[in-house]
Design a protein around this motif. Sequence first.
Motif, short mmCIF file in Angstrom:
data_model
loop_
_atom_site.label_atom_id
_atom_site.label_comp_id
_atom_site.label_asym_id
_atom_site.label_seq_id
_atom_site.Cartn_x
_atom_site.Cartn_y
_atom_site.Cartn_z
N THR A 73 25.82 8.88 25.85
CA THR A 73 25.75 7.42 25.71
C THR A 73 27.11 6.78 25.43
N ARG A 74 28.15 7.59 25.26
CA ARG A 74 29.46 7.13 24.82
C ARG A 74 29.41 6.52 23.43
N GLY A 75 28.32 6.75 22.73
CA GLY A 75 28.20 6.35 21.32
C GLY A 75 28.60 4.91 21.07
N PRO A 76 29.42 4.71 20.02
CA PRO A 76 29.76 3.35 19.62
C PRO A 76 30.58 2.59 20.67
N TYR A 77 31.19 3.33 21.62
CA TYR A 77 32.01 2.63 22.63
C TYR A 77 31.15 1.87 23.63
N GLY A 78 29.89 2.29 23.73
CA GLY A 78 29.00 1.59 24.65
C GLY A 78 29.30 1.90 26.10
N ILE A 79 28.51 1.33 26.98
CA ILE A 79 28.70 1.54 28.41
C ILE A 79 29.09 0.21 29.05
N PRO A 80 30.35 0.10 29.48
CA PRO A 80 30.77 -1.16 30.11
C PRO A 80 30.60 -1.11 31.62
N GLY A 81 30.79 -2.25 32.24
CA GLY A 81 30.83 -2.32 33.70
C GLY A 81 29.55 -1.95 34.39
N ILE A 82 28.42 -2.30 33.80
CA ILE A 82 27.15 -2.03 34.46
C ILE A 82 27.01 -3.01 35.63
N PRO A 83 26.74 -2.49 36.82
CA PRO A 83 26.66 -3.42 37.96
C PRO A 83 25.50 -4.40 37.79
N LYS A 84 25.70 -5.59 38.33
CA LYS A 84 24.62 -6.58 38.35
C LYS A 84 23.51 -6.09 39.27
N PRO A 85 22.29 -6.46 38.99
CA PRO A 85 21.21 -6.04 39.87
C PRO A 85 21.43 -6.57 41.29
N SER A 86 21.10 -5.73 42.28
CA SER A 86 21.16 -6.23 43.65
C SER A 86 20.01 -5.64 44.45
N LEU A 87 19.57 -6.44 45.41
CA LEU A 87 18.43 -6.01 46.21
C LEU A 87 18.79 -6.22 47.67
N LEU A 88 18.82 -5.14 48.44
CA LEU A 88 19.12 -5.19 49.87
C LEU A 88 20.39 -6.00 50.15
N GLY A 89 21.43 -5.69 49.35
CA GLY A 89 22.72 -6.34 49.56
C GLY A 89 22.83 -7.72 48.93
N PHE A 90 21.75 -8.19 48.35
CA PHE A 90 21.78 -9.50 47.72
C PHE A 90 22.00 -9.32 46.21
N GLU A 91 23.08 -9.92 45.69
CA GLU A 91 23.42 -9.66 44.29
C GLU A 91 23.01 -10.82 43.39
N PHE A 92 22.38 -10.47 42.27
CA PHE A 92 22.01 -11.50 41.29
C PHE A 92 23.18 -11.69 40.34
N ASP A 93 24.25 -12.33 40.85
CA ASP A 93 25.47 -12.33 40.05
C ASP A 93 25.73 -13.63 39.30
N SER A 94 25.03 -14.69 39.66
CA SER A 94 25.27 -15.93 38.92
C SER A 94 24.19 -16.10 37.86
N LEU A 95 24.47 -16.97 36.90
CA LEU A 95 23.53 -17.17 35.80
C LEU A 95 22.17 -17.69 36.28
N PRO A 96 22.15 -18.70 37.15
CA PRO A 96 20.84 -19.20 37.61
C PRO A 96 20.04 -18.14 38.35
N LEU A 97 20.76 -17.33 39.16
CA LEU A 97 20.04 -16.27 39.89
C LEU A 97 19.45 -15.26 38.92
N PHE A 98 20.24 -14.93 37.90
CA PHE A 98 19.72 -13.95 36.94
C PHE A 98 18.54 -14.52 36.17
N LEU A 99 18.65 -15.80 35.85
CA LEU A 99 17.55 -16.46 35.16
C LEU A 99 16.28 -16.38 36.00
N LEU A 100 16.46 -16.60 37.30
CA LEU A 100 15.33 -16.54 38.21
C LEU A 100 14.71 -15.14 38.18
N LEU A 101 15.60 -14.14 38.26
CA LEU A 101 15.12 -12.76 38.27
C LEU A 101 14.34 -12.45 36.99
N SER A 102 14.93 -12.82 35.86
CA SER A 102 14.25 -12.47 34.61
C SER A 102 12.99 -13.31 34.42
#
Lengths: 286, 280
Positions: B100-129
């Motif tokens: 888990t890399r312990g206290p350092y955490g895991i950075p750089g997790i990719p944004k969710p994407s579906l069939l090449g479509f990336e949920f990279d903006s805040l409104p898109l992510f809000l929609l997804l969630s």
Amino acid sequence: MNISLNENLAKKKRRFFKVDTQQKPLYTDLKSSKSSCVLELKDVTKSFGGLVAVGSASLAFSKGKITGLIGPNGAGKTTVFNLITGFLKPDSGIICFNGYTINGRPPWQIAQLGIGRLFQDVRVFDKLTALENVLLAKKEQPGENPLVSLLRRKSALDAEEKNMDEAKKWLKFVELEEKEDSLAENLSYGQQKLLAIARLLAGGFEVLLLDEPTAGINPQMVKSVLDVIRRLAQEGKTVVVIEHNMSVIMEISDWVYFMDEGKVVTFGLPKEILGDPEVRKAYLGI
Amino acid sequence: MICIYLILSLSLNLLVGYTGLLSLCHAAFYGIGAYASTLLITKFGLNFFLALPAGVGITMILSLLVAYPSLRLKGDYFILTAFGFQIIVFSVLYNWVGLTRGPYGIPGIPKPSLLGFEFDSLPLFLLLSAVFALLVFFVLYRISASPFGRVLKAIREDELVASALGKNVANFKIWAFMIAGGIAAIAGSLYAGYVTYIDPTSFTLDESIFILAIILVGGSGNIRGPIVGTIFMIILPEALRFLGIPDTIAPNVRQMIYGALLVFLMFFRAQGIAGEYKFE
Ligand SMILES: Nc1ncnc2c1ncn2[C@@H]1O[C@H](COP(=O)(O)OP(=O)(O)OP(=O)(O)O)[C@@H](O)[C@H]1O
Ligand SMILES: [Mg+2]
């Protein structure tokens, strides 16, 4: 070969008949004509610390009969019910149901095998409606599997609809149909007792253990509850009734066990038992 | 974030409000879900939409570790077990550095994407969630309004009577744990995809208490309570910001208000704002 078998059967039937009408179905007798005894306790003991609540008690209950269980406060009557239903495990002895030994089994299995009980202290589900209380009694509801419920399988919906009708019928039966949407906690004590009875009846149990079914309900309702109990026995159910009200016991039971201090003191016809000077002294103080 | 907390509180409600299990380890399920799906994404290159259900499955299995002890332990002892599970999960996340890399955490997790479509903006992510929150709402609504939910409530009211009616209480509790844990894991995956960085401090006992507080404030035992609670507890801090309280003391003021609110509610409306059930 065939003839002798038939003869044997006929003989058995006759003996069986005899036991039912004339002889007392003591558990030793019942061993030879097992079929009339549905539920049997053999030398069952249960103590709490130093207190022997039930001491080497043997009782047998017959199909289609109402058996009264009487005795002073603390005699161990409720403990007998707790032992039968698996709420308590006996320290020793055997509890037999339809030929199976059921001691040690968890309560839900015993209930599914067909033994239901009415609690002395009512115990309805307070925060559930009257209808929900009754609906819960139905066994093997497909919708009790969350996946089935999630997918809204037609079978589950149909079963629920059917159960709903049935539950309403039972509520009507105890004259609580107008209360179906009331929370159980908002019903009077007498109504809660009737609700508990409706819940038990909806469960379709083969054996009914009733712990003071008439305590706390009005005389008119008592009469109809007793009618129900009688009818259940006629339908072939095995009914056991704990009661402090002697006229009720006289009126409905076929056989009576008298318990005191955890022991079965006597067993017999209601009039024998209530005429027994020992019983009258110990119990009624006469 | 409001959708994530909605998912968390709705799922915890199945345990607390329906089954009557005051569970203090929801952040552990949340964390297991977040780490499981994140590791599947970062180590095995799995797509978010595959990692999420896998994380749910893993969390459901691990939820059995609390479910089984809960069958034997009652009341306060169960609370301690859940509490213990929460602590253990946190220390595993914190100390198993190799994974888990312990206290350092895991950075750089990719944004969710579906069939090449990336949920990279805040409104898109809000929609997804929001879609996930709706889905969870739908699932829990169906489950809790069913004969299954009815049995859970009966267990909450009187376990022994439920068993005297032939209900296998243990089975139902295990189901409740697996469903609640699995759904919390969805929130975990969403959180990781949203923040793109996770470390163990997001999944502490404090967080479990916070999720529980949402339910206690909003009310439990029906599906409205957690929704009211989430809106109240998440929007309240935003409202405070508008009051112009200086940033330096804002967190303290917020804590005090939460605390005061809980005490107030427990005195005057123990079933929460919109709840049916209160602990006794
Ligand atoms: N769980 C328990 N723990 C300890 N003692 C118990 C327990 N259950 C029953 N007892 C004791 O066992 C004895 C028998 O109790 P039981 O409830 O069976 O009596 P009862 O015949 O049903 O009396 P009543 O007519 O008052 O209902 C009593 O002395 C009671 O205090
Ligand atoms: Mg009693």
